[in-house]
Structure formats: structure tokens, C-alpha cells
Design a protein around this motif. Structure first.
Motif, PDB file in Angstrom:
ATOM      1  N   ASN A 112      49.532  40.208  31.772  1.00 41.89           N
ATOM      2  CA  ASN A 112      48.911  40.799  30.585  1.00 41.89           C
ATOM      3  C   ASN A 112      47.429  40.457  30.528  1.00 41.89           C
ATOM      4  OD1 ASN A 112      51.354  41.844  29.541  1.00 41.89           O
ATOM      5  ND2 ASN A 112      51.879  39.828  28.732  1.00 41.89           N
ATOM      6  N   ASP A 113      46.609  41.430  30.198  1.00 38.17           N
ATOM      7  CA  ASP A 113      45.199  41.177  29.944  1.00 38.17           C
ATOM      8  C   ASP A 113      45.046  40.506  28.578  1.00 38.17           C
ATOM      9  OD1 ASP A 113      44.407  42.350  32.323  1.00 38.17           O
ATOM     10  OD2 ASP A 113      44.294  44.360  31.418  1.00 38.17           O
ATOM     11  N   MET A 114      43.903  39.851  28.380  1.00 36.42           N
ATOM     12  CA  MET A 114      43.679  39.129  27.124  1.00 36.42           C
ATOM     13  C   MET A 114      43.753  40.058  25.910  1.00 36.42           C
ATOM     14  SD  MET A 114      43.417  35.906  27.239  1.00 36.42           S
ATOM     15  CE  MET A 114      44.470  35.625  28.670  1.00 36.42           C
ATOM     16  N   GLU A 115      43.249  41.274  26.068  1.00 32.92           N
ATOM     17  CA  GLU A 115      43.261  42.194  24.917  1.00 32.92           C
ATOM     18  C   GLU A 115      44.664  42.683  24.580  1.00 32.92           C
ATOM     19  OE1 GLU A 115      41.618  44.597  28.483  1.00 32.92           O
ATOM     20  OE2 GLU A 115      41.481  42.557  27.677  1.00 32.92           O
ATOM     21  N   ASP A 116      45.611  42.460  25.498  1.00 38.73           N
ATOM     22  CA  ASP A 116      46.983  42.897  25.257  1.00 38.73           C
ATOM     23  C   ASP A 116      47.866  41.807  24.645  1.00 38.73           C
ATOM     24  OD1 ASP A 116      46.410  45.390  26.341  1.00 38.73           O
ATOM     25  OD2 ASP A 116      46.890  44.726  28.372  1.00 38.73           O
ATOM     26  N   LEU A 117      47.318  40.641  24.421  1.00 37.53           N
ATOM     27  CA  LEU A 117      48.113  39.546  23.865  1.00 37.53           C
ATOM     28  C   LEU A 117      48.573  39.860  22.448  1.00 37.53           C
ATOM     29  CD1 LEU A 117      46.270  36.241  24.907  1.00 37.53           C
ATOM     30  CD2 LEU A 117      48.279  37.296  25.947  1.00 37.53           C
ATOM     31  N   ASP A 118      49.813  39.505  22.163  1.00 39.51           N
ATOM     32  CA  ASP A 118      50.327  39.615  20.793  1.00 39.51           C
ATOM     33  C   ASP A 118      50.074  38.281  20.079  1.00 39.51           C
ATOM     34  OD1 ASP A 118      51.338  42.177  21.260  1.00 39.51           O
ATOM     35  OD2 ASP A 118      53.200  41.369  22.097  1.00 39.51           O
ATOM     36  N   ILE A 119      49.162  38.293  19.139  1.00 37.94           N
ATOM     37  CA  ILE A 119      48.841  37.085  18.379  1.00 37.94           C
ATOM     38  C   ILE A 119      49.266  37.314  16.933  1.00 37.94           C
ATOM     39  CG2 ILE A 119      47.030  35.490  17.638  1.00 37.94           C
ATOM     40  CD1 ILE A 119      45.439  36.301  20.110  1.00 37.94           C
ATOM     41  N   SER A 120      50.351  36.667  16.545  1.00 41.00           N
ATOM     42  CA  SER A 120      50.908  36.856  15.199  1.00 41.00           C
ATOM     43  C   SER A 120      50.468  35.716  14.290  1.00 41.00           C
ATOM     44  CB  SER A 120      52.435  36.916  15.265  1.00 41.00           C
ATOM     45  OG  SER A 120      52.869  37.991  16.071  1.00 41.00           O
ATOM     46  N   ILE A 121      49.853  36.070  13.170  1.00 35.73           N
ATOM     47  CA  ILE A 121      49.397  35.090  12.176  1.00 35.73           C
ATOM     48  C   ILE A 121      50.212  35.277  10.908  1.00 35.73           C
ATOM     49  CG2 ILE A 121      47.453  34.194  10.872  1.00 35.73           C
ATOM     50  CD1 ILE A 121      46.960  33.953  13.832  1.00 35.73           C
ATOM     51  N   ALA A 122      50.745  34.192  10.368  1.00 37.95           N
ATOM     52  CA  ALA A 122      51.548  34.305   9.146  1.00 37.95           C
ATOM     53  C   ALA A 122      51.310  33.094   8.254  1.00 37.95           C
ATOM     54  CB  ALA A 122      53.033  34.417   9.486  1.00 37.95           C
ATOM     55  N   LEU A 123      51.583  33.288   6.970  1.00 43.23           N
ATOM     56  CA  LEU A 123      51.534  32.205   5.994  1.00 43.23           C
ATOM     57  C   LEU A 123      52.956  31.699   5.793  1.00 43.23           C
ATOM     58  CD1 LEU A 123      49.492  30.819   3.971  1.00 43.23           C
ATOM     59  CD2 LEU A 123      50.312  32.473   2.278  1.00 43.23           C
ATOM     60  N   ASN A 124      53.116  30.395   5.672  1.00 40.63           N
ATOM     61  CA  ASN A 124      54.457  29.851   5.449  1.00 40.63           C
ATOM     62  C   ASN A 124      55.097  30.463   4.206  1.00 40.63           C
ATOM     63  OD1 ASN A 124      54.043  28.320   7.687  1.00 40.63           O
ATOM     64  ND2 ASN A 124      54.014  26.342   6.633  1.00 40.63           N
ATOM     65  N   LYS A 125      56.403  30.619   4.233  1.00 39.78           N
ATOM     66  CA  LYS A 125      57.124  31.330   3.178  1.00 39.78           C
ATOM     67  C   LYS A 125      56.933  30.720   1.799  1.00 39.78           C
ATOM     68  CE  LYS A 125      60.750  33.195   6.173  1.00 39.78           C
ATOM     69  NZ  LYS A 125      62.211  33.242   6.455  1.00 39.78           N
ATOM     70  N   ASP A 126      56.816  29.410   1.722  1.00 40.96           N
ATOM     71  CA  ASP A 126      56.709  28.768   0.419  1.00 40.96           C
ATOM     72  C   ASP A 126      55.277  28.685  -0.101  1.00 40.96           C
ATOM     73  OD1 ASP A 126      55.994  27.061   2.434  1.00 40.96           O
ATOM     74  OD2 ASP A 126      56.837  25.271   1.518  1.00 40.96           O
ATOM     75  N   GLU A 127      54.338  29.336   0.612  1.00 37.54           N
ATOM     76  CA  GLU A 127      52.941  29.276   0.206  1.00 37.54           C
ATOM     77  C   GLU A 127      52.567  30.507  -0.617  1.00 37.54           C
ATOM     78  OE1 GLU A 127      50.835  26.862   0.741  1.00 37.54           O
ATOM     79  OE2 GLU A 127      51.914  25.630   2.203  1.00 37.54           O
ATOM     80  N   PRO A 128      51.704  30.351  -1.624  1.00 36.96           N
ATOM     81  CA  PRO A 128      51.238  31.517  -2.396  1.00 36.96           C
ATOM     82  C   PRO A 128      50.266  32.353  -1.572  1.00 36.96           C
ATOM     83  CG  PRO A 128      50.091  29.536  -3.109  1.00 36.96           C
ATOM     84  CD  PRO A 128      51.153  29.080  -2.150  1.00 36.96           C
ATOM     85  N   THR A 138      41.851  37.897  11.495  1.00 35.60           N
ATOM     86  CA  THR A 138      40.674  38.535  12.097  1.00 35.60           C
ATOM     87  C   THR A 138      39.914  37.530  12.957  1.00 35.60           C
ATOM     88  OG1 THR A 138      39.473  38.092  10.015  1.00 35.60           O
ATOM     89  CG2 THR A 138      40.451  40.282  10.295  1.00 35.60           C
ATOM     90  N   LYS A 139      39.111  36.699  12.323  1.00 30.84           N
ATOM     91  CA  LYS A 139      38.303  35.730  13.069  1.00 30.84           C
ATOM     92  C   LYS A 139      39.169  34.685  13.770  1.00 30.84           C
ATOM     93  CE  LYS A 139      34.202  36.068  10.096  1.00 30.84           C
ATOM     94  NZ  LYS A 139      33.267  35.308   9.224  1.00 30.84           N
ATOM     95  N   GLY A 140      40.228  34.258  13.103  1.00 27.28           N
ATOM     96  CA  GLY A 140      41.096  33.246  13.700  1.00 27.28           C
ATOM     97  C   GLY A 140      41.789  33.748  14.952  1.00 27.28           C
ATOM     98  N   ALA A 141      42.350  34.950  14.888  1.00 27.23           N
ATOM     99  CA  ALA A 141      43.030  35.520  16.045  1.00 27.23           C
ATOM    100  C   ALA A 141      42.071  35.718  17.211  1.00 27.23           C
ATOM    101  CB  ALA A 141      43.677  36.846  15.660  1.00 27.23           C
ATOM    102  N   GLU A 142      40.840  36.115  16.906  1.00 29.05           N
ATOM    103  CA  GLU A 142      39.862  36.317  17.964  1.00 29.05           C
ATOM    104  C   GLU A 142      39.502  34.999  18.635  1.00 29.05           C
ATOM    105  OE1 GLU A 142      37.868  38.327  20.641  1.00 29.05           O
ATOM    106  OE2 GLU A 142      39.093  39.214  19.054  1.00 29.05           O
ATOM    107  N   LYS A 143      39.397  33.935  17.844  1.00 29.48           N
ATOM    108  CA  LYS A 143      39.101  32.627  18.436  1.00 29.48           C
ATOM    109  C   LYS A 143      40.254  32.130  19.292  1.00 29.48           C
ATOM    110  CE  LYS A 143      35.333  30.302  16.259  1.00 29.48           C
ATOM    111  NZ  LYS A 143      34.810  28.931  16.005  1.00 29.48           N
TER     112      LYS A 143
END
Length: 339
Positions: A112-128, A138-143
Motif C-alpha cells: 500500500n502507498d502512504m496515501e492509501d493508508l486507512d487511518i481511523s480516528i475516534a473519540l472514546n465512547k464515554d467521552e463528550p 485532519t492534522k492529526g491523521a496527516e501527522k
């Protein structure tokens, strides 16, 4: 076929002092799994992003499943790596509210090329809900993508040192760092034109030894504890750290730039460790010995460094003085004169 008495040049060993893999003809393989795990953690831990809503930072790599290896055949390097990783990020809003979430990358692979990576970002379920999630997406996934790209680059340069040996005439072939775009072909590095400077391999690293000293307004026992306590190391480095304060225990600090292992511990008197910067040649460690000498109202710390690469002597001296000596004094009030 070579004539009798002449020999096939691919098998001539007399011209090499170590008589190993002349002309890079044999298939050789190097396991890069452990090195890759350490490198990925060092690149991801401490990674941070910030905007008007607050700040987020990667604080833990909780899962690293996979493997990596490099094969050399006829001077060509073939890279195999496949990783499934999960990390934890923590965020703090401008109002001081803290949040926690996760990062998942299931398909970091040579296919896989870098641009094809699946980067999933989520907030924990118990967080508001918080705008910081969007910051991480956005910025975090790019870093994260950049850090993983750096890992692949280090794998092809830093870890491969020594795999392409000098040929029988003493000249090593330069290597290309380009990655094949074909999804079904494994990434290869072959001898040919390249914009990347060739890496010198097949020779021993010139090293040096030196000693630096400093005094601290505290007891040997208290200063000894500073180096073995994870909480105290995190305090004076002002960043996340991992410290297993026992013989054989690992340590990693300063955003993964420094890591190693404790090899000998004499309570309140001596610490011996395998120690390295992450930009040193792969698998090369210096031996650092800390001696804690009681000088009545203060402690003299004597640091003996052996096996430091010649090119890294000044950086290593400066790093110990700034990131250890000065930081410990400022954090714990052990200030004393430096000599």
C-alpha cells in the motif's frame, strides 16, 4: 562455466577479510520486526497537533501486530512489512477539559502507498463530543501518515546498513530508495541511478570514549532514583517516557529519541546501560556508566561513555549536559556548579 583453477568470481572469498557474501550473490534475510516495533513507537509517541480549540498528543501505542523483513539477492533489496497498529491520543481543550480517543491503522504494508493508508480516528465512547476530534481527523491523521512514511524511509536506509556489502573489488553498489507502485510486486531497491546518497556499509563504525562530570545538591540515593523512576524521568524530560527500573529493563524517553536497556544496577552507586540516539546506525549502542559519588553535602555524577560514534561525540556530550544534567537540576532543585 569458469575454467578449472580460475574459479567463479561470485564465490571468490580470498579478496575479503571477512569472506562473507562476496558480490552480494547469496540470498540473505534480516528480520526487522523488533527494530520496526521500536521505530514505530518512537515516531508516534509524543506526536502532537494544536489549533484554536486545544491540543492533542499521541500518548500510547497499545497494539503493534505484524512483521517486517528485508531480503538481499544479487545486490537487490526486497522489503516486506505488514502492520496493524492502534494508539491512544489525549486532548485538552483551551478551557482545560481533557479527552481521550483512539487511532487505528490496519493496513501499513509494502503493498500500500502512504496515501492509501486507512487511518481511523475516534473519540472514546464515554467521552463528550469535542471539536478536537476533527483536529485529529485532519492534522492529526496527516501527522500520523507522515510518521509512518518516515518509518518506511528509515527501514530502507538506517536498517539496511550492512546488507549490501562491498564487492570483491571493494566498491559497494549504490542503492535506489524508490518504491514500486505496482500493488502486486514487492518493493525492491536495486543498484542503479538514484538521487539518494549511497550508504557506506561493510565497515566498522569509528567510536570514541569520554567522561563528563557534574555535581548535584542531593544524596547519591536520591539522584540514583531519578534515573530509574518513570515518573521522575517524565518530570525532567517533560514528555512521556517508559522506564523499567530493573536489570534488563528497557527505557525510552525524549519522544523516542533516546532508548536502551539497563545492564547493571548497584543501588545508590552505579548504573550501567546500553544507550543510543535513534539516528545512530542500526543496532549500535554505546555503553554508559553512571557513578554516584558521595561528596558530603552533594553528589558527584561521573558519566563514562564508551562506543559513541565519532561523528556523534559532541551531540552526545551536549545532549547529556542539556537534557539530563541541566533538566534534572531545574526540575528537582539540585542546582550546582558545572565543571
Amino acid at each position: 562455466m569458469a575454467k578449472w583453477g580460475e574459479g567463479d568470481p561470485r564465490w571468490i572469498v580470498e579478496e575479503r577479510a571477512d569472506a562473507t557474501n562476496v558480490n552480494n550473490w547469496h540470498w540473505t534475510e534480516r528480520d526487522a520486526t523488533t527494530w520496526s516495533s521500536d521505530k514505530l513507537k518512537s515516531l508516534l509517541l509524543g506526536l502532537s497537533v494544536e489549533d484554536g480549540e486545544g491540543r492533542c498528543e499521541v500518548t500510547e501505542v497499545s497494539k503493534l501486530e505484524g512483521e517486517a523483513s528485508i531480503n538481499n539477492r544479487k545486490g537487490k533489496l526486497i522489503f516486506f512489512y505488514e502492520w496493524n497498529l492502534k494508539a491512544t491520543w489525549t486532548g485538552e481543550s483551551k478551557t482545560g477539559v481533557k479527552y481521550k480517543g483512539s487511532i487505528e491503522v490496519p493496513n501499513l504494508s509494502d503493498e500500500n502507498d502512504m496515501e492509501d493508508l486507512d487511518i481511523s480516528i475516534a473519540l472514546n465512547k464515554d467521552e463528550p463530543d469535542t471539536p478536537l476530534v476533527n483536529l485529529m481527523k485532519t492534522k492529526g491523521a496527516e501527522k500520523v501518515r507522515e510518521a509512518l512514511g518516515s518509518y518506511v524511509g528509515f527501514l530502507k536506509t538506517e536498517f539496511t546498513q550492512g546488507m549490501i556489502l562491498p564487492t570483491a573489488n571493494g566498491v559497494a553498489k549504490p542503492q535506489s530508495a524508490s518504491q514500486s507502485k505496482a500493488k502486486l510486486d514487492k518493493t525492491q531497491v536495486s543498484s542503479g541511478s538514484s538521487t539518494v546518497a549511497p550508504v557506506n556499509t561493510g565497515v566498522k563504525i569509528p567510536t570514541c570514549k569520554f567522561t563528563i562530570k557534574d555535581t548535584f545538591l542531593t544524596s547519591p540515593a536520591d539522584l540514583y532514583r531519578v534515573f530509574l523512576s518513570q515518573e521522575m524521568v517524565q518530570a525532567f524530560t517533560r514528555s512521556p517516557a517508559t522506564v523499567e527500573g530493573e536489570r534488563g529493563g528497557k527505557f525510552r524517553l525524549l519522544e523516542g529519541n533516546v532508548f536502551g536497556e539497563f545492564t547493571e544496577l548497584v543501588p545508590d552507586e552505579k548504573i550501567v546501560m546500553k544507550w543510543r540516539f535513534n539516528n545512530w546506525p542500526c543496532e549500535h549502542y554505546a555503553t554508559i556508566t553512571l557513578m554516584f559519588l558521595d561528596r558530603s553535602s552533594e553528589t558527584e555524577l561521573k558519566v563514562e561513555c564508551r562506543g559513541v560514534p565519532n561523528s556523534e561525540e559532541e551531540q552526545t556530550k551536549g545532549g547529556w549536559k542539556r537534557y539530563y544534567f541541566e533538566a534534572i537540576k531545574q526540575t528537582f532543585g539540585y542546582g550546582a556548579r558545572l565543571f
